[in-house]
Scaffold this active site. Sequence first.
Site, PDB file in Angstrom:
ATOM      1  N   CYS A  75       0.301 -85.323  -0.380  1.00 29.67           N
ATOM      2  CA  CYS A  75       1.395 -84.427  -0.770  1.00 29.67           C
ATOM      3  C   CYS A  75       2.723 -84.857  -0.157  1.00 29.67           C
ATOM      4  CB  CYS A  75       1.057 -82.983  -0.362  1.00 29.67           C
ATOM      5  SG  CYS A  75       2.441 -81.867  -0.581  1.00 29.67           S
ATOM      6  N   CYS A  80       3.428 -84.645  -3.973  1.00 28.52           N
ATOM      7  CA  CYS A  80       4.310 -83.522  -4.336  1.00 28.52           C
ATOM      8  C   CYS A  80       5.760 -83.663  -3.848  1.00 28.52           C
ATOM      9  CB  CYS A  80       3.784 -82.213  -3.757  1.00 28.52           C
ATOM     10  SG  CYS A  80       2.007 -82.071  -3.701  1.00 28.52           S
ATOM     11  N   LYS A 131       7.677 -86.771  -5.104  1.00 31.57           N
ATOM     12  CA  LYS A 131       7.769 -86.550  -6.565  1.00 31.57           C
ATOM     13  C   LYS A 131       8.875 -85.542  -6.885  1.00 31.57           C
ATOM     14  CE  LYS A 131       6.037 -83.283  -8.342  1.00 31.57           C
ATOM     15  NZ  LYS A 131       4.655 -83.007  -8.596  1.00 31.57           N
ATOM     16  N   TYR A 133      -0.911 -83.825 -15.281  1.00 27.83           N
ATOM     17  CA  TYR A 133       0.218 -83.604 -14.368  1.00 27.83           C
ATOM     18  C   TYR A 133       1.039 -84.876 -14.088  1.00 27.83           C
ATOM     19  CZ  TYR A 133      -1.774 -79.109 -12.813  1.00 27.83           C
ATOM     20  OH  TYR A 133      -2.254 -77.832 -12.730  1.00 27.83           O
ATOM     21  N   GLU A 145       4.691 -85.710 -15.544  1.00 22.74           N
ATOM     22  CA  GLU A 145       5.805 -85.594 -14.590  1.00 22.74           C
ATOM     23  C   GLU A 145       6.556 -86.924 -14.460  1.00 22.74           C
ATOM     24  OE1 GLU A 145       4.152 -81.979 -11.741  1.00 22.74           O
ATOM     25  OE2 GLU A 145       3.952 -84.013 -10.999  1.00 22.74           O
ATOM     26  N   HIS A 162      19.473 -58.974 -15.543  1.00 20.83           N
ATOM     27  CA  HIS A 162      20.221 -59.525 -16.667  1.00 20.83           C
ATOM     28  C   HIS A 162      21.495 -60.204 -16.199  1.00 20.83           C
ATOM     29  CE1 HIS A 162      21.438 -59.748 -20.841  1.00 20.83           C
ATOM     30  NE2 HIS A 162      22.612 -59.259 -20.516  1.00 20.83           N
ATOM     31  N   GLU A 219      13.970 -62.306 -17.487  1.00 19.56           N
ATOM     32  CA  GLU A 219      13.931 -60.943 -18.034  1.00 19.56           C
ATOM     33  C   GLU A 219      13.046 -60.868 -19.278  1.00 19.56           C
ATOM     34  OE1 GLU A 219      17.664 -59.366 -19.859  1.00 19.56           O
ATOM     35  OE2 GLU A 219      18.445 -61.372 -19.451  1.00 19.56           O
TER      36      GLU A 219
HETATM   37  P1  NDP Z   1      -5.919 -85.293 -14.094  1.00 22.95           P
HETATM   38  O1  NDP Z   1      -7.253 -85.434 -13.492  1.00 22.95           O
HETATM   39  O2  NDP Z   1      -5.252 -83.967 -14.049  1.00 22.95           O
HETATM   40  O3  NDP Z   1      -5.943 -85.796 -15.606  1.00 22.95           O
HETATM   41  C1  NDP Z   1      -6.393 -87.083 -15.951  1.00 22.95           C
HETATM   42  C2  NDP Z   1      -5.716 -87.518 -17.229  1.00 22.95           C
HETATM   43  O4  NDP Z   1      -6.152 -88.840 -17.567  1.00 22.95           O
HETATM   44  C3  NDP Z   1      -6.110 -86.621 -18.406  1.00 22.95           C
HETATM   45  O5  NDP Z   1      -5.021 -86.553 -19.282  1.00 22.95           O
HETATM   46  C4  NDP Z   1      -7.289 -87.385 -18.997  1.00 22.95           C
HETATM   47  O6  NDP Z   1      -7.486 -87.135 -20.362  1.00 22.95           O
HETATM   48  C5  NDP Z   1      -6.832 -88.828 -18.815  1.00 22.95           C
HETATM   49  N1  NDP Z   1      -7.955 -89.751 -18.742  1.00 22.95           N
HETATM   50  C6  NDP Z   1      -9.027 -89.670 -17.907  1.00 22.95           C
HETATM   51  N2  NDP Z   1      -9.851 -90.705 -18.107  1.00 22.95           N
HETATM   52  C7  NDP Z   1      -9.301 -91.468 -19.075  1.00 22.95           C
HETATM   53  C8  NDP Z   1      -9.681 -92.673 -19.721  1.00 22.95           C
HETATM   54  N3  NDP Z   1     -10.811 -93.317 -19.393  1.00 22.95           N
HETATM   55  N4  NDP Z   1      -8.881 -93.158 -20.677  1.00 22.95           N
HETATM   56  C9  NDP Z   1      -7.746 -92.529 -21.020  1.00 22.95           C
HETATM   57  N5  NDP Z   1      -7.320 -91.379 -20.446  1.00 22.95           N
HETATM   58  C10 NDP Z   1      -8.093 -90.856 -19.484  1.00 22.95           C
HETATM   59  O7  NDP Z   1      -5.069 -86.421 -13.406  1.00 22.95           O
HETATM   60  P2  NDP Z   1      -3.636 -86.667 -12.825  1.00 22.95           P
HETATM   61  O8  NDP Z   1      -3.728 -88.091 -12.450  1.00 22.95           O
HETATM   62  O9  NDP Z   1      -2.540 -86.252 -13.731  1.00 22.95           O
HETATM   63  O10 NDP Z   1      -3.580 -85.711 -11.557  1.00 22.95           O
HETATM   64  C11 NDP Z   1      -4.492 -85.877 -10.491  1.00 22.95           C
HETATM   65  C12 NDP Z   1      -4.600 -84.602  -9.694  1.00 22.95           C
HETATM   66  O11 NDP Z   1      -3.407 -84.363  -8.990  1.00 22.95           O
HETATM   67  C13 NDP Z   1      -4.886 -83.384 -10.546  1.00 22.95           C
HETATM   68  O12 NDP Z   1      -6.055 -82.785 -10.071  1.00 22.95           O
HETATM   69  C14 NDP Z   1      -3.712 -82.461 -10.342  1.00 22.95           C
HETATM   70  O13 NDP Z   1      -4.169 -81.146 -10.091  1.00 22.95           O
HETATM   71  C15 NDP Z   1      -3.006 -83.003  -9.106  1.00 22.95           C
HETATM   72  N6  NDP Z   1      -1.548 -82.944  -9.273  1.00 22.95           N
HETATM   73  C16 NDP Z   1      -0.914 -81.754  -9.293  1.00 22.95           C
HETATM   74  C17 NDP Z   1       0.438 -81.683  -9.465  1.00 22.95           C
HETATM   75  C18 NDP Z   1       1.129 -80.376  -9.506  1.00 22.95           C
HETATM   76  O14 NDP Z   1       0.562 -79.388  -9.040  1.00 22.95           O
HETATM   77  N7  NDP Z   1       2.330 -80.295 -10.071  1.00 22.95           N
HETATM   78  C19 NDP Z   1       1.252 -82.886  -9.634  1.00 22.95           C
HETATM   79  C20 NDP Z   1       0.470 -84.082  -9.639  1.00 22.95           C
HETATM   80  C21 NDP Z   1      -0.867 -84.106  -9.455  1.00 22.95           C
HETATM   81  P3  NDP Z   1      -8.288 -85.854 -20.884  1.00 22.95           P
HETATM   82  O15 NDP Z   1      -7.338 -84.712 -20.761  1.00 22.95           O
HETATM   83  O16 NDP Z   1      -8.589 -86.201 -22.291  1.00 22.95           O
HETATM   84  O17 NDP Z   1      -9.494 -85.719 -20.033  1.00 22.95           O
END
Ligand code: NDP
Length: 461
Positions: free
Chosen positions: A43, A48, A51, A180, A184, A438, A443
Amino acid sequence: MAEHDVDLLVIGAGSGGVRAARIAAGYGASVMVAEEYRVGGTCVIRGCIPKKLLVYASRFAEEFEDAAGYGWTLGEPVFDWSSLVANKDREIARLELAYTTTLERAGVKIVKSRAVLEDAHTVRLLASGEKIRPRHILIATGAAPWFGPEIPGIEHVISSNEAFHLEELPARILIQGGSYIAVEFASIFNGLGSEVALVYRGENILRGFDDDLRAHLHAEMTKRGVRILCGRTVRAVQRTQDTFTARLSDDSSVEVDKVMFALGRWPNVGDLGLDAAGVRFTPNRGIAVDPLSQTSVPHIHAIGDVTNRVNLTPVAIREGHAFADTVFGGRPTAVDHANVPTAVFSEPEVGMVGLTEAQACERLAKVDVYKTSFRPLKMTLAGRDTRAFFKLVVDGESDQLVGCHIVGPDASEMIQFVAVALKMKATKADIDSVIAVHPTAAEELVTLRERALSHRREAAE
Ligand code: NDP
């Protein structure tokens, strides 16, 4: 010789581990934290916080453009990536020091070393070779980027870790992923002036979020110039000097200066000696724990992303605190993982809590939906074609709020308190009884009077 060298050894000084160590020390425990990299964890060091700093940087571009509508004349804005990276790194170093000082003031000993379990009771600190016998062990090692199945040219692909330290801003970047991190970073690079292609395998980005929210965000990001290519994956990446060609599964290709994957993160469980200690895992590669974060070995606990439950910093912090209360404070505390609010710092940003409309329809017999989309006031003089989106999902039987989904400026700030109302089981009538502030966007939350949809499940014969 004492049977134990310390009451608690925490492996990993990320948000969860640091909180657990500090609270346990406050209860009088002798605590050691082993960290092989930097204090602060994902983080603070490469997640976080840096980022969000990049997100702030990326949003100035629109602010400069919009200023004209408000009477400002600005010179041509010039952006310098290296200044941003250097300033961001300085702030991260300050935060790392603050975390370190907080731990030390609490009496926690920090050891800069990788820690490996030799058996359930012995941990070796690799930097010195020293063996420690802790009374309790807390695994808080987090997770690391996963690059997906092996494809040709995967060695050219970066993750978010490297994106924070690029030598220069890529003029063109392809990001694969639809959650995410991908969304982002697509917004960050788009705001900073890069040409962005976002490649996602599913039919729309942010799977698991409300469908209307996903459609709205897709449209808004597209308006800002992000090329969202759904239903595709990257099959191969070829390098020609400083440029890369990504070959996609639909036989098209995209030429860029950087390729980044954000395909999820896998728990950091490798080479920790967990098997030797008898620690068991879940099918999704996390450490298996009970509601009190205890593993299959009673004196070994695990919290945060390494357990692959709800992978968000505030959840890890809560789990770390609950662990210390349970084991050292004499107050067994389980963390409630339901209705965790969350934000995606895309542009525009997203805030959500509770059930999506589809989830509510699966679980409830009657579902009422209230929604609106409007142009925020600030955008009028700015002349910007952008719309905010609000949706409330309500249990049609109890009138209780069960979900809220927002896309638009400050969505992350608004959703925090909507989550309080939802957790307190506020009804739609309670929300309607609140007088609006407002003029604000928020709101809309208390003035959504017209039901957009009513889902009624047919009674079983
Ligand atoms: P996530 O685990 O949230 O999502 C993975 C993404 O990659 C999905 O879109 C998934 O598709 C895709 N994917 C997975 N495997 C493949 C594959 N073999 N080929 C193509 N696409 C694939 O990952 P992130 O890396 O975005 O985030 C990691 C973690 O970090 C998350 O758990 C999140 O909670 C946390 N995070 C939180 C943030 C926040 O609170 N703002 C900011 C950044 C990270 P599909 O949807 O089809 O499965």
